[in-house]
Design a protein around this motif. Sequence first.
Motif, mmCIF file in Angstrom:
data_model
loop_
_atom_site.group_PDB
_atom_site.id
_atom_site.type_symbol
_atom_site.label_atom_id
_atom_site.label_comp_id
_atom_site.label_asym_id
_atom_site.label_seq_id
_atom_site.Cartn_x
_atom_site.Cartn_y
_atom_site.Cartn_z
ATOM 1 N N ARG A 104 0.800 -1.232 0.000
ATOM 2 C CA ARG A 104 0.000 0.000 0.000
ATOM 3 C C ARG A 104 0.825 1.271 0.000
ATOM 4 O O ARG A 104 0.506 2.229 -0.699
ATOM 5 N N GLN A 105 1.894 1.315 0.790
ATOM 6 C CA GLN A 105 2.675 2.544 0.873
ATOM 7 C C GLN A 105 3.416 2.856 -0.426
ATOM 8 O O GLN A 105 3.911 3.970 -0.615
ATOM 9 N N LEU A 106 3.482 1.896 -1.336
ATOM 10 C CA LEU A 106 4.157 2.107 -2.615
ATOM 11 C C LEU A 106 3.208 2.530 -3.723
ATOM 12 O O LEU A 106 3.652 2.895 -4.820
ATOM 13 N N VAL A 107 1.912 2.474 -3.473
ATOM 14 C CA VAL A 107 0.924 2.630 -4.538
ATOM 15 C C VAL A 107 0.095 3.890 -4.310
ATOM 16 O O VAL A 107 -0.485 4.071 -3.229
ATOM 17 N N PRO A 108 0.013 4.785 -5.299
ATOM 18 C CA PRO A 108 -0.752 6.022 -5.115
ATOM 19 C C PRO A 108 -2.246 5.761 -4.932
ATOM 20 O O PRO A 108 -2.819 4.899 -5.594
ATOM 21 N N ARG A 109 -2.854 6.520 -4.029
ATOM 22 C CA ARG A 109 -4.292 6.423 -3.814
ATOM 23 C C ARG A 109 -5.035 7.275 -4.846
ATOM 24 O O ARG A 109 -4.525 8.288 -5.315
ATOM 25 N N THR A 110 -6.242 6.859 -5.150
ATOM 26 C CA THR A 110 -7.094 7.629 -6.057
ATOM 27 C C THR A 110 -7.781 8.739 -5.291
ATOM 28 O O THR A 110 -8.375 8.508 -4.233
ATOM 29 N N LEU A 111 -7.715 9.960 -5.822
ATOM 30 C CA LEU A 111 -8.357 11.112 -5.201
ATOM 31 C C LEU A 111 -9.702 11.422 -5.846
ATOM 32 O O LEU A 111 -10.605 11.935 -5.189
ATOM 33 N N ALA A 112 -9.837 11.119 -7.140
ATOM 34 C CA ALA A 112 -11.107 11.359 -7.840
ATOM 35 C C ALA A 112 -11.049 10.699 -9.208
ATOM 36 O O ALA A 112 -9.971 10.424 -9.737
ATOM 37 N N GLU A 113 -12.214 10.453 -9.757
ATOM 38 C CA GLU A 113 -12.335 10.067 -11.169
ATOM 39 C C GLU A 113 -13.435 10.909 -11.779
ATOM 40 O O GLU A 113 -14.353 11.340 -11.081
ATOM 41 N N HIS A 114 -13.321 11.145 -13.075
ATOM 42 C CA HIS A 114 -14.260 12.069 -13.715
ATOM 43 C C HIS A 114 -14.470 11.647 -15.160
ATOM 44 O O HIS A 114 -13.514 11.350 -15.881
ATOM 45 N N ALA A 115 -15.741 11.607 -15.563
ATOM 46 C CA ALA A 115 -16.086 11.292 -16.948
ATOM 47 C C ALA A 115 -16.977 12.392 -17.490
ATOM 48 O O ALA A 115 -17.924 12.832 -16.822
ATOM 49 N N THR A 116 -16.658 12.858 -18.687
ATOM 50 C CA THR A 116 -17.473 13.867 -19.336
ATOM 51 C C THR A 116 -17.417 13.648 -20.836
ATOM 52 O O THR A 116 -16.325 13.559 -21.416
ATOM 53 N N GLY A 117 -18.580 13.526 -21.472
ATOM 54 C CA GLY A 117 -18.588 13.267 -22.905
ATOM 55 C C GLY A 117 -17.859 11.971 -23.208
ATOM 56 O O GLY A 117 -18.166 10.920 -22.656
ATOM 57 N N ASP A 118 -16.860 12.050 -24.082
ATOM 58 C CA ASP A 118 -16.084 10.859 -24.415
ATOM 59 C C ASP A 118 -14.712 10.884 -23.753
ATOM 60 O O ASP A 118 -13.793 10.185 -24.192
ATOM 61 N N ARG A 119 -14.565 11.672 -22.688
ATOM 62 C CA ARG A 119 -13.291 11.738 -21.961
ATOM 63 C C ARG A 119 -13.426 11.103 -20.582
ATOM 64 O O ARG A 119 -14.474 11.217 -19.938
ATOM 65 N N PHE A 120 -12.341 10.463 -20.142
ATOM 66 C CA PHE A 120 -12.289 9.892 -18.801
ATOM 67 C C PHE A 120 -10.978 10.313 -18.166
ATOM 68 O O PHE A 120 -9.923 10.302 -18.814
ATOM 69 N N ALA A 121 -11.037 10.688 -16.897
ATOM 70 C CA ALA A 121 -9.844 11.169 -16.205
ATOM 71 C C ALA A 121 -9.807 10.610 -14.792
ATOM 72 O O ALA A 121 -10.838 10.330 -14.180
ATOM 73 N N VAL A 122 -8.593 10.463 -14.276
ATOM 74 C CA VAL A 122 -8.363 9.990 -12.911
ATOM 75 C C VAL A 122 -7.377 10.946 -12.249
ATOM 76 O O VAL A 122 -6.406 11.385 -12.872
ATOM 77 N N VAL A 123 -7.627 11.254 -10.979
ATOM 78 C CA VAL A 123 -6.712 12.053 -10.171
ATOM 79 C C VAL A 123 -6.160 11.149 -9.077
ATOM 80 O O VAL A 123 -6.919 10.499 -8.360
ATOM 81 N N GLU A 124 -4.847 11.077 -8.971
ATOM 82 C CA GLU A 124 -4.228 10.244 -7.939
ATOM 83 C C GLU A 124 -3.179 11.056 -7.188
ATOM 84 O O GLU A 124 -2.696 12.083 -7.685
ATOM 85 N N GLU A 125 -2.870 10.610 -5.984
ATOM 86 C CA GLU A 125 -1.855 11.324 -5.222
ATOM 87 C C GLU A 125 -0.500 11.220 -5.926
ATOM 88 O O GLU A 125 -0.223 10.228 -6.604
ATOM 89 N N ARG A 126 0.301 12.252 -5.772
ATOM 90 C CA ARG A 126 1.633 12.235 -6.355
ATOM 91 C C ARG A 126 2.618 11.692 -5.329
ATOM 92 O O ARG A 126 2.778 12.249 -4.241
ATOM 93 N N LEU A 127 3.265 10.606 -5.669
ATOM 94 C CA LEU A 127 4.256 10.019 -4.782
ATOM 95 C C LEU A 127 5.581 10.777 -4.927
ATOM 96 O O LEU A 127 5.947 11.175 -6.033
ATOM 97 N N PRO A 128 6.310 10.956 -3.840
ATOM 98 C CA PRO A 128 7.590 11.672 -3.928
ATOM 99 C C PRO A 128 8.670 10.803 -4.559
ATOM 100 O O PRO A 128 8.593 9.571 -4.535
ATOM 101 N N GLY A 129 9.666 11.449 -5.115
ATOM 102 C CA GLY A 129 10.821 10.721 -5.608
ATOM 103 C C GLY A 129 11.085 10.890 -7.085
ATOM 104 O O GLY A 129 10.284 11.443 -7.839
#
Length: 348
Positions: A104-129
Amino acid sequence: MRTAASARDTSAFVLERITAGTRLRREHDDIIRTALAAYAAAGRQAGQPGEDEGKWVHNSHRATWVREDCVVKVARSPYGETALRRDLEARGRIHAQARWSAWRQLVPRTLAEHATGDRFAVVEERLPGLPLSDLMDDVSLMARVRGRLADLREATSHDVAADDMVSTWFLDPGATVAALLRRHGHRRAAAAVAQWASDVAGSLRGTTCRVALVHGDLWPGNVLLGSRGRLGVIDWDQASFHDAALHDALHLTLHPVRTERRVDLGLLIRSLIVSRDDDPVLSAALARTEVGKFLHDTGITERDALVWYWLRHVDRMTREPGHATNPRWISNNVVAVATTIHQGRRTT
Protein backbone atom coordinates in the motif's frame (compact mmCIF):
# COMPACT_ATOMS: atom_id res chain seq x y z
CA MET A 1 4.99 26.31 -63.90
CA ARG A 2 2.22 25.07 -61.63
CA THR A 3 -0.46 22.93 -63.24
CA ALA A 4 -4.10 22.69 -62.18
CA ALA A 5 -3.39 19.23 -60.78
CA SER A 6 -0.46 20.45 -58.67
CA ALA A 7 -2.56 23.34 -57.41
CA ARG A 8 -5.31 20.90 -56.39
CA ASP A 9 -2.73 18.71 -54.63
CA THR A 10 -1.31 21.70 -52.79
CA SER A 11 -4.77 22.89 -51.78
CA ALA A 12 -5.67 19.41 -50.52
CA PHE A 13 -2.45 19.26 -48.50
CA VAL A 14 -3.05 22.67 -46.95
CA LEU A 15 -6.67 21.78 -46.15
CA GLU A 16 -5.54 18.52 -44.53
CA ARG A 17 -3.00 20.38 -42.37
CA ILE A 18 -5.60 22.96 -41.35
CA THR A 19 -8.09 20.20 -40.49
CA ALA A 20 -5.46 18.31 -38.47
CA GLY A 21 -4.44 21.47 -36.65
CA THR A 22 -8.06 22.28 -35.83
CA ARG A 23 -8.61 18.75 -34.55
CA LEU A 24 -5.52 18.90 -32.34
CA ARG A 25 -6.50 22.29 -30.91
CA ARG A 26 -9.98 20.97 -30.17
CA GLU A 27 -8.52 17.90 -28.47
CA HIS A 28 -6.09 20.07 -26.49
CA ASP A 29 -8.91 22.28 -25.22
CA ASP A 30 -11.04 19.24 -24.42
CA ILE A 31 -8.23 17.62 -22.41
CA ILE A 32 -7.63 20.85 -20.46
CA ARG A 33 -11.34 21.15 -19.59
CA THR A 34 -11.51 17.52 -18.51
CA ALA A 35 -8.35 17.80 -16.41
CA LEU A 36 -9.65 20.92 -14.64
CA ALA A 37 -13.01 19.26 -13.98
CA ALA A 38 -11.28 16.16 -12.59
CA TYR A 39 -9.02 18.34 -10.44
CA ALA A 40 -12.08 20.14 -9.07
CA ALA A 41 -13.75 16.77 -8.38
CA ALA A 42 -10.78 15.99 -6.14
CA GLY A 43 -11.54 19.09 -4.12
CA ARG A 44 -8.86 21.26 -5.69
CA GLN A 45 -9.02 24.59 -7.44
CA ALA A 46 -6.76 25.81 -10.23
CA GLY A 47 -6.65 28.34 -12.99
CA GLN A 48 -5.89 27.46 -16.58
CA PRO A 49 -2.90 25.06 -16.55
CA GLY A 50 0.30 26.85 -17.47
CA GLU A 51 4.04 26.70 -16.94
CA ASP A 52 3.60 27.44 -13.23
CA GLU A 53 0.85 24.85 -12.83
CA GLY A 54 2.89 21.66 -13.14
CA LYS A 55 3.91 19.97 -16.36
CA TRP A 56 2.20 17.94 -19.04
CA VAL A 57 3.40 14.61 -20.42
CA HIS A 58 1.70 13.19 -23.53
CA ASN A 59 1.69 9.88 -25.35
CA SER A 60 -0.67 8.43 -27.95
CA HIS A 61 -3.23 7.27 -25.40
CA ARG A 62 -2.96 9.54 -22.39
CA ALA A 63 -2.23 13.10 -21.29
CA THR A 64 -0.78 13.42 -17.78
CA TRP A 65 -0.82 16.64 -15.78
CA VAL A 66 1.85 16.36 -13.06
CA ARG A 67 1.25 18.84 -10.25
CA GLU A 68 2.86 19.32 -6.85
CA ASP A 69 -0.24 18.07 -5.03
CA CYS A 70 -1.45 15.29 -7.37
CA VAL A 71 -1.32 13.74 -10.82
CA VAL A 72 -4.23 14.06 -13.29
CA LYS A 73 -4.44 11.51 -16.12
CA VAL A 74 -6.78 12.05 -19.09
CA ALA A 75 -7.46 9.34 -21.69
CA ARG A 76 -6.82 10.28 -25.33
CA SER A 77 -8.14 7.07 -26.91
CA PRO A 78 -10.41 4.12 -26.14
CA TYR A 79 -7.31 2.07 -25.33
CA GLY A 80 -6.13 4.85 -23.01
CA GLU A 81 -9.45 4.86 -21.17
CA THR A 82 -9.36 1.08 -20.78
CA ALA A 83 -5.83 1.32 -19.36
CA LEU A 84 -6.82 4.09 -16.94
CA ARG A 85 -9.77 2.06 -15.70
CA ARG A 86 -7.59 -1.04 -15.22
CA ASP A 87 -5.06 1.05 -13.29
CA LEU A 88 -7.84 2.55 -11.16
CA GLU A 89 -9.25 -0.88 -10.36
CA ALA A 90 -5.86 -2.42 -9.52
CA ARG A 91 -4.79 0.37 -7.19
CA GLY A 92 -8.18 0.38 -5.50
CA ARG A 93 -7.96 -3.34 -4.91
CA ILE A 94 -4.49 -3.06 -3.38
CA HIS A 95 -5.66 -0.41 -0.94
CA ALA A 96 -8.95 -2.15 -0.13
CA GLN A 97 -7.86 -5.74 0.53
CA ALA A 98 -5.78 -6.76 3.52
CA ARG A 99 -3.77 -9.40 1.69
CA TRP A 100 -2.03 -6.72 -0.40
CA SER A 101 -1.32 -4.39 2.55
CA ALA A 102 2.47 -4.75 2.19
CA TRP A 103 2.23 -2.86 -1.12
CA ARG A 104 0.00 0.00 0.00
CA GLN A 105 2.68 2.54 0.87
CA LEU A 106 4.16 2.11 -2.61
CA VAL A 107 0.92 2.63 -4.54
CA PRO A 108 -0.75 6.02 -5.12
CA ARG A 109 -4.29 6.42 -3.81
CA THR A 110 -7.09 7.63 -6.06
CA LEU A 111 -8.36 11.11 -5.20
CA ALA A 112 -11.11 11.36 -7.84
CA GLU A 113 -12.33 10.07 -11.17
CA HIS A 114 -14.26 12.07 -13.71
CA ALA A 115 -16.09 11.29 -16.95
CA THR A 116 -17.47 13.87 -19.34
CA GLY A 117 -18.59 13.27 -22.90
CA ASP A 118 -16.08 10.86 -24.41
CA ARG A 119 -13.29 11.74 -21.96
CA PHE A 120 -12.29 9.89 -18.80
CA ALA A 121 -9.84 11.17 -16.20
CA VAL A 122 -8.36 9.99 -12.91
CA VAL A 123 -6.71 12.05 -10.17
CA GLU A 124 -4.23 10.24 -7.94
CA GLU A 125 -1.86 11.32 -5.22
CA ARG A 126 1.63 12.23 -6.36
CA LEU A 127 4.26 10.02 -4.78
CA PRO A 128 7.59 11.67 -3.93
CA GLY A 129 10.82 10.72 -5.61
CA LEU A 130 12.67 10.40 -8.88
CA PRO A 131 11.98 7.70 -11.47
CA LEU A 132 14.45 4.87 -11.27
CA SER A 133 15.13 5.37 -14.98
CA ASP A 134 17.18 8.44 -13.95
CA LEU A 135 19.30 6.32 -11.58
CA MET A 136 19.93 3.13 -13.55
CA ASP A 137 23.71 3.57 -13.58
CA ASP A 138 23.84 3.00 -9.81
CA VAL A 139 24.24 -0.78 -9.74
CA SER A 140 24.07 -1.13 -5.96
CA LEU A 141 20.94 1.03 -5.80
CA MET A 142 19.24 -1.05 -8.48
CA ALA A 143 20.14 -4.20 -6.55
CA ARG A 144 18.56 -2.82 -3.36
CA VAL A 145 15.39 -1.87 -5.21
CA ARG A 146 15.13 -5.32 -6.79
CA GLY A 147 15.60 -6.89 -3.39
CA ARG A 148 12.90 -4.75 -1.80
CA LEU A 149 10.41 -5.52 -4.56
CA ALA A 150 11.27 -9.22 -4.38
CA ASP A 151 10.51 -9.18 -0.65
CA LEU A 152 7.14 -7.59 -1.34
CA ARG A 153 6.31 -10.17 -4.00
CA GLU A 154 7.23 -12.95 -1.61
CA ALA A 155 4.96 -11.44 1.04
CA THR A 156 1.99 -11.78 -1.33
CA SER A 157 2.92 -15.10 -2.94
CA HIS A 158 1.01 -18.36 -2.74
CA ASP A 159 0.81 -21.70 -4.54
CA VAL A 160 -1.70 -22.55 -7.26
CA ALA A 161 -2.32 -25.52 -9.52
CA ALA A 162 -0.35 -25.06 -12.73
CA ASP A 163 -3.28 -26.48 -14.70
CA ASP A 164 -5.21 -23.30 -13.82
CA MET A 165 -2.48 -21.08 -15.29
CA VAL A 166 -1.11 -22.76 -18.42
CA SER A 167 -3.66 -21.23 -20.78
CA THR A 168 -3.00 -17.69 -19.52
CA TRP A 169 0.75 -18.19 -19.34
CA PHE A 170 1.47 -20.20 -22.50
CA LEU A 171 -1.38 -21.39 -24.72
CA ASP A 172 -3.29 -18.11 -25.21
CA PRO A 173 -0.25 -15.84 -25.78
CA GLY A 174 1.30 -18.59 -27.92
CA ALA A 175 -1.79 -18.59 -30.14
CA THR A 176 -1.75 -14.77 -30.37
CA VAL A 177 1.91 -14.57 -31.36
CA ALA A 178 1.59 -17.51 -33.78
CA ALA A 179 -1.35 -15.82 -35.52
CA LEU A 180 0.67 -12.59 -35.85
CA LEU A 181 3.59 -14.49 -37.37
CA ARG A 182 1.31 -16.26 -39.87
CA ARG A 183 -0.18 -12.94 -40.95
CA HIS A 184 3.32 -11.77 -41.81
CA GLY A 185 4.27 -14.92 -43.70
CA HIS A 186 6.35 -16.74 -41.05
CA ARG A 187 4.39 -19.99 -40.91
CA ARG A 188 7.20 -22.27 -39.75
CA ALA A 189 8.19 -19.90 -36.98
CA ALA A 190 4.51 -19.61 -36.01
CA ALA A 191 4.21 -23.38 -35.76
CA ALA A 192 7.39 -23.56 -33.67
CA VAL A 193 6.10 -20.95 -31.20
CA ALA A 194 2.73 -22.69 -30.85
CA GLN A 195 4.43 -26.05 -30.34
CA TRP A 196 6.82 -24.60 -27.76
CA ALA A 197 3.89 -23.16 -25.80
CA SER A 198 2.06 -26.49 -25.93
CA ASP A 199 5.14 -28.46 -24.84
CA VAL A 200 5.92 -26.24 -21.85
CA ALA A 201 2.27 -26.14 -20.80
CA GLY A 202 2.15 -29.93 -20.97
CA SER A 203 5.29 -30.26 -18.85
CA LEU A 204 3.68 -28.21 -16.06
CA ARG A 205 0.32 -29.97 -15.89
CA GLY A 206 -0.25 -31.69 -12.58
CA THR A 207 2.29 -29.50 -10.72
CA THR A 208 1.99 -26.46 -8.47
CA CYS A 209 3.48 -23.02 -9.17
CA ARG A 210 4.17 -19.94 -7.09
CA VAL A 211 2.22 -16.79 -7.97
CA ALA A 212 2.11 -13.27 -6.51
CA LEU A 213 0.92 -9.72 -7.13
CA VAL A 214 2.65 -8.70 -10.36
CA HIS A 215 2.84 -5.18 -11.81
CA GLY A 216 3.15 -6.28 -15.43
CA ASP A 217 5.09 -3.25 -16.76
CA LEU A 218 7.81 -2.85 -14.15
CA TRP A 219 10.38 -0.90 -16.13
CA PRO A 220 12.48 1.61 -14.11
CA GLY A 221 10.38 4.58 -15.19
CA ASN A 222 7.42 3.16 -13.26
CA VAL A 223 9.42 2.92 -10.01
CA LEU A 224 10.02 6.04 -7.92
CA LEU A 225 12.76 6.44 -5.33
CA GLY A 226 12.16 9.02 -2.62
CA SER A 227 14.05 10.18 0.44
CA ARG A 228 15.34 7.55 2.86
CA GLY A 229 14.90 4.93 0.17
CA ARG A 230 11.12 5.12 0.03
CA LEU A 231 9.78 3.38 -3.06
CA GLY A 232 6.73 4.14 -5.14
CA VAL A 233 5.27 2.18 -8.05
CA ILE A 234 2.93 3.80 -10.58
CA ASP A 235 0.88 2.81 -13.67
CA TRP A 236 -0.74 -0.47 -12.61
CA ASP A 237 -2.87 -1.01 -15.72
CA GLN A 238 -1.11 -4.31 -16.57
CA ALA A 239 -1.29 -5.70 -13.02
CA SER A 240 -2.26 -9.26 -12.18
CA PHE A 241 -2.97 -10.46 -8.66
CA HIS A 242 -2.15 -14.12 -9.22
CA ASP A 243 0.72 -14.32 -11.67
CA ALA A 244 4.32 -15.47 -12.06
CA ALA A 245 6.78 -12.86 -10.81
CA LEU A 246 9.31 -13.73 -13.52
CA HIS A 247 8.06 -11.00 -15.88
CA ASP A 248 8.52 -8.18 -13.36
CA ALA A 249 11.99 -9.37 -12.34
CA LEU A 250 13.27 -9.67 -15.91
CA HIS A 251 11.63 -6.46 -17.10
CA LEU A 252 13.17 -4.36 -14.33
CA THR A 253 16.63 -5.88 -14.70
CA LEU A 254 16.97 -6.08 -18.48
CA HIS A 255 15.69 -2.59 -19.28
CA PRO A 256 19.00 -0.88 -18.39
CA VAL A 257 20.80 -3.29 -20.74
CA ARG A 258 18.34 -2.50 -23.53
CA THR A 259 18.82 1.22 -22.92
CA GLU A 260 22.60 0.99 -22.92
CA ARG A 261 22.70 -1.10 -26.10
CA ARG A 262 19.79 0.68 -27.77
CA VAL A 263 18.21 -2.54 -28.93
CA ASP A 264 14.65 -3.80 -29.02
CA LEU A 265 13.63 -6.37 -26.45
CA GLY A 266 13.32 -9.16 -29.00
CA LEU A 267 16.89 -8.69 -30.22
CA LEU A 268 18.13 -8.69 -26.62
CA ILE A 269 16.22 -11.88 -25.79
CA ARG A 270 17.66 -13.54 -28.90
CA SER A 271 21.17 -12.63 -27.72
CA LEU A 272 20.42 -13.98 -24.24
CA ILE A 273 19.23 -17.26 -25.74
CA VAL A 274 21.96 -17.70 -28.34
CA SER A 275 25.16 -16.00 -27.19
CA ARG A 276 25.01 -14.89 -23.55
CA ASP A 277 27.86 -17.27 -22.61
CA ASP A 278 30.11 -15.26 -24.94
CA ASP A 279 28.96 -11.92 -23.54
CA PRO A 280 29.94 -11.21 -19.90
CA VAL A 281 27.58 -8.22 -19.67
CA LEU A 282 24.58 -10.29 -20.73
CA SER A 283 25.56 -13.14 -18.43
CA ALA A 284 25.86 -10.74 -15.50
CA ALA A 285 22.51 -9.11 -16.31
CA LEU A 286 20.77 -12.48 -16.41
CA ALA A 287 22.39 -13.45 -13.12
CA ARG A 288 21.05 -10.26 -11.52
CA THR A 289 17.50 -11.25 -12.36
CA GLU A 290 17.96 -14.28 -10.07
CA VAL A 291 15.92 -16.17 -12.61
CA GLY A 292 16.85 -19.42 -10.87
CA LYS A 293 14.45 -18.62 -8.05
CA PHE A 294 11.56 -18.47 -10.47
CA LEU A 295 12.67 -21.63 -12.25
CA HIS A 296 12.44 -23.43 -8.92
CA ASP A 297 8.85 -22.19 -8.65
CA THR A 298 7.89 -23.43 -12.11
CA GLY A 299 10.25 -26.24 -13.02
CA ILE A 300 11.17 -24.93 -16.48
CA THR A 301 14.60 -24.27 -17.99
CA GLU A 302 16.35 -20.91 -18.12
CA ARG A 303 15.96 -20.76 -21.89
CA ASP A 304 12.24 -21.48 -21.60
CA ALA A 305 11.94 -18.78 -18.94
CA LEU A 306 13.37 -16.21 -21.37
CA VAL A 307 11.03 -17.34 -24.16
CA TRP A 308 8.10 -17.23 -21.73
CA TYR A 309 8.94 -13.65 -20.74
CA TRP A 310 9.26 -12.68 -24.41
CA LEU A 311 6.01 -14.41 -25.36
CA ARG A 312 3.91 -12.69 -22.74
CA HIS A 313 5.54 -9.31 -23.43
CA VAL A 314 4.76 -9.55 -27.15
CA ASP A 315 1.22 -10.73 -26.39
CA ARG A 316 0.68 -7.66 -24.21
CA MET A 317 2.24 -5.21 -26.65
CA THR A 318 0.15 -6.44 -29.58
CA ARG A 319 -2.95 -5.42 -27.65
CA GLU A 320 -1.75 -1.81 -27.71
CA PRO A 321 -2.68 -0.16 -31.02
CA GLY A 322 0.16 0.31 -33.46
CA HIS A 323 2.63 -2.45 -32.65
CA ALA A 324 1.02 -5.32 -34.58
CA THR A 325 1.11 -3.27 -37.80
CA ASN A 326 4.63 -1.87 -37.39
CA PRO A 327 7.00 -3.88 -39.66
CA ARG A 328 10.15 -2.85 -37.81
CA TRP A 329 8.69 -3.71 -34.40
CA ILE A 330 7.50 -7.08 -35.67
CA SER A 331 10.86 -7.88 -37.24
CA ASN A 332 12.97 -6.96 -34.21
CA ASN A 333 10.65 -8.08 -31.43
CA VAL A 334 8.67 -11.00 -32.83
CA VAL A 335 10.38 -12.58 -35.83
CA ALA A 336 13.89 -12.37 -34.33
CA VAL A 337 12.97 -14.64 -31.40
CA ALA A 338 10.43 -16.82 -33.20
CA THR A 339 12.94 -17.83 -35.88
CA THR A 340 15.45 -18.61 -33.12
CA ILE A 341 12.90 -20.93 -31.50
CA HIS A 342 12.27 -22.58 -34.88
CA GLN A 343 15.97 -23.07 -35.54
CA GLY A 344 16.45 -24.48 -32.04
CA ARG A 345 13.73 -27.06 -32.57
CA ARG A 346 15.31 -28.14 -35.87
CA THR A 347 18.63 -28.87 -34.15
CA THR A 348 17.18 -30.83 -31.21
